[in-house]
Design an enzyme around this catalytic site. Structure first.
Site, PDB file in Angstrom:
ATOM      1  N   GLY A 204       7.315 -30.225 -44.196  1.00 36.22           N
ATOM      2  CA  GLY A 204       6.631 -29.012 -45.279  1.00 36.22           C
ATOM      3  C   GLY A 204       4.510 -28.804 -44.539  1.00 36.22           C
ATOM      4  O   GLY A 204       4.398 -27.798 -44.117  1.00 36.22           O
TER       5      GLY A 204
ATOM      6  N   GLU B 281      -1.045 -31.362 -50.944  1.00 38.58           N
ATOM      7  CA  GLU B 281      -1.418 -31.647 -49.756  1.00 38.58           C
ATOM      8  C   GLU B 281      -3.071 -31.943 -50.153  1.00 38.58           C
ATOM      9  O   GLU B 281      -3.246 -32.823 -50.284  1.00 38.58           O
ATOM     10  CB  GLU B 281      -1.409 -30.875 -48.694  1.00 38.58           C
TER      11      GLU B 281
END
Ligand code: TRP
Ligand code: ZN
Length: 886
Positions: free
Chosen positions: A270, A307
């Site tokens: 991802g 993230e």
């Protein structure tokens, strides 16, 4: 004894118990990258130091897929006798205590199809170093407990690669001869090499700013291919929301002047949290209403947050070794789940997360690759970026939160950063911080890290009207998993409520207490023994127990309730998760009952009480539309398959379709009414209300299509043609693709013509066809594999066709002819040499052969054996296939 004649070296297993701190470490790294056509020259200057041992302690650097040119020690060239180059190592002996090592080597990013290390994606250079990709760039101590500061100089052609990025701050740039230029980046935070990143390309960017709560202004840039600039706004907004949320909820601020995100179309997973230079799969960052669905918008928001959150949970505090992966991943997933819950609908988010956990993680936990949240051995670490490490790991963090309460949880987090900022640590260190900050004994709780398998919890209850006593007995067992038997009872937080006859929660007072103790009718029981009885007093009327509210622990629960009690909870439970859960349990029981009817050749009939209950939910004005849509989503064929083995693939499919059809007939008027009522009005908005409306409306359309009536086909076509957003467009298309409507093929063609130049949308075109329940699907999939737009080197495209078919279309993949299995075998034969990491992900559906009937088992095993015989099989696929055959 080692057999030298054995051609294929069996890949080595690594064990947690063998962990040793490194003898040498690296304090400072200076890298020079000279990007040229067909070759990249790498020069690496390392400031190194011995931490244990003596002069004769060898330094063993990791490295592969490169050409070594020279090695210098403290400025003096070493001769080839001074070091030894192994298959994947460079060994040097006779080193002083402190020294500088300069290594020159060449690599070829254009030949790198594994997408680990430095590679090229659509003409841009990019890196992926987690977990062990840095060793494909240069010789290094490629392990996360070696933390250094980096300075990186990149040189490249100025016209082709105007943008040159790495971690940290830009400290210099300038022109070189021959149309070339350079940029120098400096990252002041010590980091392990898996967080290193480099990007070079002709990229456009969207820029924005964020001011931290201490007043530091941060520049935010999102780099994309120029044609994708119109798909950046949502990710940028998500980033700003994440930065604010982390300050508000965790007190964590961003720590550099710049934060960059780059979108890359060839990417194995991802996204990646490289310090200040996050690299994203285009799928997880690009979104606008025309090209992305509501689910895509939600995924982008969640991954951007994930993230970003890694900057603290992963980067500032990192993992000592890869066995500790869940230290950063479980924690960061829990953080992004809570962020999404705060941004959207908390109740719906929890349902979605649990649905996903059950479908994938419970399956993994009961299969051949079952492993603990902290694995204790692996062959290939890439195989352990699993739903167990991520999603079960997140459930473990959620349980700390539940057991300790929000305040103690936050104290634990604060202590964790106070102790470990700048360090590489373990899951035990995290647990100790939580324990020390809260004073709660977490000794038994630590079993969640070491014991694999999904605990099974059984509930028994007894009501004593005379003494107004309600007894709840909770028992637990933890199933055996490969390599682990005879497990200990776990510490399981079980959130409980008692729902009175009027539907309201009763106050919860345990025997021995002088007043009720509950928070809004719920309290958390600590289940620690194999079996434990909890006695509630002053219970004036017989309640229905609502157990495991909010899914307070990742366990399988047998409630012991009957159909009427589930119907009661579905109608009344104040806990929306358990309301949904009641509907799921009812539908699962009904569908499995129908499977038996089919097997015994009895006529199927749908219980009117169930239809009635669903009808009531649809009419209930107090419920929001997103929640209604969740209630209408029957358990998937995969989840139903986990409930009884051998899996009756065709029976489950037929029974589930039957229930859909019956609901459609019985509730046709409700569905029609909802369809008109929930029509989108005005421009697309990504708000919980708008998302809920579209979800329910498209659900209603799907049910109406079960009527097989021409007029509904027209409705679907009309929606397809008029849609101004991808959510409605693809919902209409996918229901058409499942049908025999005359307009079906035309719609597919229209969609292709409209979107052939948007790769992420074209992925959807492949997927809707691969997930069709129609009987001709495998033929279509085989055909699509030869389509000019199918490219086996692009992971997103491979997943959109192959994973969609093999993992999301059970009735067709498991066709009793075995043709679905053979198809997967053929794909892997071609793909494994190209990209082992993606191959190892695709092979997983085959490894669950034990769940199927004898004929299918044979067919599946045959393909697994064939895969094992592939020449030069990757360790990635070898590990998964060989473990599944043990
Ligand atoms: N650390 C990344 C995350 O969870 C995931 C990751 C690990 C990854 N290895 C990768 C991403 C390889 C891409 C390729 O956010
Ligand atoms: Zn992560």
């Amino acid at each position: 004894m080692a057999d030298a004649s054995q051609a294929v070296a069996r890949p080595q297993t690594k064990y947690l118990k063998d962990y040793r701190a490194p003898d040498y470490t690296i304090d400072r790294v200076d890298l020079l990258f000279q990007l040229e056509e067909g070759v990249t020259h790498v020069t690496s200057r390392l400031q190194m130091r011995r931490q244990s041992g003596g002069v004769d302690t060898p330094l063993v650097l990791d490295g592969s897929h490169m050409k070594l040119l020279s090695v210098e020690l403290d400025g003096g060239q070493l001769s080839a006798d001074d070091y030894e180059v192994g298959e994947e190592t460079l060994t040097i002996t006779g080193l002083p205590e402190e020294f500088e090592l300069t290594i020159r080597n060449d690599i070829d990013p254009s030949a790198n199809t594994a997408l680990e290390g430095l590679y090229i994606s659509k003409g841009m250079y990019c890196t992926q170093c987690e977990a062990e990709g840095f060793r494909r760039i240069t010789y290094f101590l490629d392990r996360s407990d070696v933390m250094a500061t980096y300075r990186v100089r990149i040189e490249a052609d100025r016209e082709k690669y105007p943008v040159l990025l790495s971690n940290g701050n830009e400290v210099d740039h300038g022109l070189l001869g021959e149309g070339r230029h350079f940029v120098v980046w400096d990252d002041p935070f010590p980091k392990p090499c898996y967080l290193f990143a480099l990007v070079a390309g002709d990229l456009a960017y969207l820029e924005d700013h964020y001011t931290t709560k201490s007043g530091e202004k941060v520049t935010l840039r999102l780099f994309v291919a120029p044609q994708d600039l119109d798909k950046c706004r949502h990710a940028m907004d998500s980033l700003k929301k994440s930065m604010k949320w982390d300050e508000d909820v965790y007190g964590l601020e961003y720590d550099l002047d710049i934060f960059n995100i780059v979108a890359v179309s060839h990417f194995n997973m991802g996204a990646m949290e490289n310090k200040s230079l996050n690299i994203f799969n285009t799928k997880c960052v690009l979104a606008n209403p025309q090209t992305a669905t509501d689910a895509d918008f939600a995924a982008v928001e969640a991954v951007v947050a994930h993230e970003y959150f890694h900057n603290w949970t992963g980067n500032r505090v990192t993992c000592r070794d890869w066995f500790q992966l869940s230290l950063k991943e479980g924690l960061t997933v829990f953080r992004d789940q809570e962020f999404s819950a705060d941004m959207g609908s908390r109740a719906v988010k929890r349902i979605e997360d649990v649905r996903m956990l059950r479908q994938y993680q419970f399956a993994e936990d009961s299969g051949p690759m079952a492993h603990p949240v902290r694995p204790d051995n692996y062959i290939e670490i890439n195989n352990f970026y699993t739903v167990t490490v991520y999603e079960k790991g997140a459930e473990v963090i959620r349980m700390y939160h539940t057991l300790l309460g929000p305040e103690n949880y936050r104290k634990g987090i604060d202590l964790y950063f106070e102790r470990h900022d700048g360090q590489a640590v373990t899951c035990d260190d995290f647990l100790s911080a939580m324990q020390d900050a809260s004073g709660v004994d977490l000794g038994q709780f630590s079993l969640w890290y070491s014991q694999a398998g999904t605990p099974e919890v059984t509930v028994e209850s007894r009501y004593d009207a005379e003494n107004e006593l309600f007894e709840l007995t909770l028992s637990q067992t933890v199933p055996d998993t490969p390599g682990q038997t005879g497990k200990k009872p776990m510490h399981i937080p079980v959130a409980v409520g008692l729902v009175g006859p009027d539907g309201a929660d009763l106050p919860l007072q345990l025997e021995g207490e002088n007043a009720p103790h509950d928070v809004d009718g719920t309290r958390v029981l600590d289940l620690k023994e194999a079996s434990q009885t909890f006695r509630f007093v002053n219970v004036a009327e017989q309640p229905v127990p609502s157990v495991l509210r909010g899914f307070s622990a990742p366990v399988k629960l047998s409630t012991g309730l009957n159909e009427d009690q589930f119907l009661f909870l579905l109608a009344h439970d104040s806990d929306s998760f358990n309301r949904w859960e009641a509907a799921q349990t009812l539908s699962a029981n009904i569908i499995l009952g129908l499977v038996d009817d089919l097997a015994a050749q009895r006529a199927m009939e749908l219980d009117p009480k169930f239809i009635n209950a669903i009808g009531k939910v649809l009419d209930d004005d107090t419920l929001d539309n997103a929640f209604k849509a969740e209630i209408l989503s029957l358990p998937s064929e995969a989840v139903l398959g986990q409930m009884r083995t051998p899996v009756d693939v065709d029976g489950i499919h037929a029974a589930r379709e039957f229930v859909r059809g019956q609901l459609a007939h019985a509730l046709e008027n409700d569905f029609r009414a909802l369809y008109s009522l929930c029509e989108d009005r005005g421009a697309y908005e990504f708000t919980p209300e708008a998302v809920g409306n579209r979800r329910l409306r498209n659900m209603a359309l799907g049910y109406l299509m079960e009527l097989g009536d021409d007029e509904v086909c027209k409705l679907a076509i009309k929606q397809f043609m008029n849609a101004d957003n991808m959510t409605n467009e693809i919902a209409a298309l996918s229901t058409l693709v499942n049908s025999d409507c005359a307009a079906r093929d035309g719609a597919l063609q229209t969609f292709y013509d409209k979107w052939r130049h948007e790769p992420l949308v074209l992925d959807k075109w492949f997927s809707v066809q691969a997930t069709s329940r129609r009987a001709d699907t495998l033929d279509v999939v085989r055909h699509l594999r030869r389509h000019p737009d199918f490219d086996i080197r692009t992971p997103n495209r491979v997943r959109s066709l192959v994973s969609a078919f093999c993992a999301l279309n059970p009735v067709n993949f498991h066709d009793k002819s075995g043709s679905g299995y053979n198809f997967l075998g053929d794909i892997l034969e071609e793909l494994d040499p190209i990209n082992p990491q993606i191959s190892a992900g695709l092979v997983r559906p085959l490894t669950r052969w034990k769940m199927y009937d004898a004929d299918r088992q044979q067919l599946m095993k045959k393909v697994l054996m064939r895969i094992l015989s592939f020449k030069d099989l990757s360790p990635d696929v070898y590990e998964i296939v060989s473990k599944s055959l043990q």
